[in-house]
Design an enzyme around this catalytic site. Structure first.
Site, mmCIF file in Angstrom:
data_model
loop_
_atom_site.group_PDB
_atom_site.id
_atom_site.type_symbol
_atom_site.label_atom_id
_atom_site.label_comp_id
_atom_site.label_asym_id
_atom_site.label_seq_id
_atom_site.Cartn_x
_atom_site.Cartn_y
_atom_site.Cartn_z
ATOM 1 N N HIS A 18 0.838 -1.202 0.000
ATOM 2 C CA HIS A 18 0.000 0.000 0.000
ATOM 3 C C HIS A 18 0.874 1.253 0.000
ATOM 4 C CE1 HIS A 18 -2.949 -2.808 2.205
ATOM 5 N NE2 HIS A 18 -3.449 -2.608 0.991
ATOM 6 N N LYS A 42 -16.437 -7.173 6.464
ATOM 7 C CA LYS A 42 -15.198 -7.582 7.124
ATOM 8 C C LYS A 42 -15.207 -7.143 8.581
ATOM 9 C CE LYS A 42 -12.112 -7.123 3.109
ATOM 10 N NZ LYS A 42 -10.912 -6.408 2.610
ATOM 11 N N ARG A 91 -2.503 -6.471 -7.758
ATOM 12 C CA ARG A 91 -1.456 -7.481 -7.643
ATOM 13 C C ARG A 91 -1.565 -8.537 -8.726
ATOM 14 N NH1 ARG A 91 -2.855 -9.616 -2.008
ATOM 15 N NH2 ARG A 91 -4.840 -9.063 -2.907
ATOM 16 N N SER A 129 -2.890 -7.920 3.087
ATOM 17 C CA SER A 129 -3.263 -7.656 4.477
ATOM 18 C C SER A 129 -3.709 -8.932 5.177
ATOM 19 C CB SER A 129 -4.380 -6.609 4.542
ATOM 20 O OG SER A 129 -3.908 -5.357 4.124
#
Length: 157
Positions: A18, A42, A91, A129
């Site tokens: 990040h 989440k 990614r 993460s």
């Protein structure tokens, strides 16, 4: 007129990947606002206020970066902040499929918003993460994946 980008995410935690996206984005934008959003799907592992403080500290030398936390639709928050761009890192192709759908919805909500995708630097692509959270949860040292040190008191929570 300043080119302002909102870099939204749950950032649970904010990783070197990040950080790299923000650093590279600063070559494109006058200001980047890192927005720690609430994702109702989440459950957070690291408290928002702790992440907000750690991210601010990791950019304290750069007045082009601001850090906020927010609830609500990202596109609406971008409009309220005067941001015409949303910055996102990719990614892999799975990230692209997910981010592409979100960018289309953001355009529906805020027609003038543009999403800018930066490809993750190759050496940072494996970092996520969720992987960092799992390593941390089971007592592994995660310092090499983060642009800051986690406070010791989090290790006992």
């Amino acid at each position: 007129m300043k080119n302002i980008a909102l870099f939204p995410g749950s950032f649970d935690p904010f990783t070197k990947g990040h950080h790299d996206i923000v650093a590279r984005g600063l070559t494109l934008f006058d200001e980047i606002i890192i927005g720690i959003g609430t994702n109702i799907n989440k459950k957070r592992f690291f408290p928002v206020k702790v992440m907000e403080k750690l991210i601010k500290e990791s950019f304290e030398e750069n007045d082009q970066v601001r850090v906020i936390s927010y609830d609500g639709l990202t596109a609406q928050v971008a409009r309220e902040l005067g941001a015409r761009y949303i910055l996102r890192g990719l990614r892999n192709t799975t990230d692209f499929e997910y981010e592409n759908a979100i960018s289309q919805v953001n355009r529906y909500v805020y027609e003038e918003i543009e999403t800018i995708f930066l490809i993750t630097s190759p050496h940072l692509a494996p970092i996520s993460s969720s992987i960092v959270r799992d390593l941390y949860r089971y007592g592994q040292n995660v310092d090499e994946f983060l642009p800051y040190r986690l406070p010791a008191e989090l290790a006992t929570s």
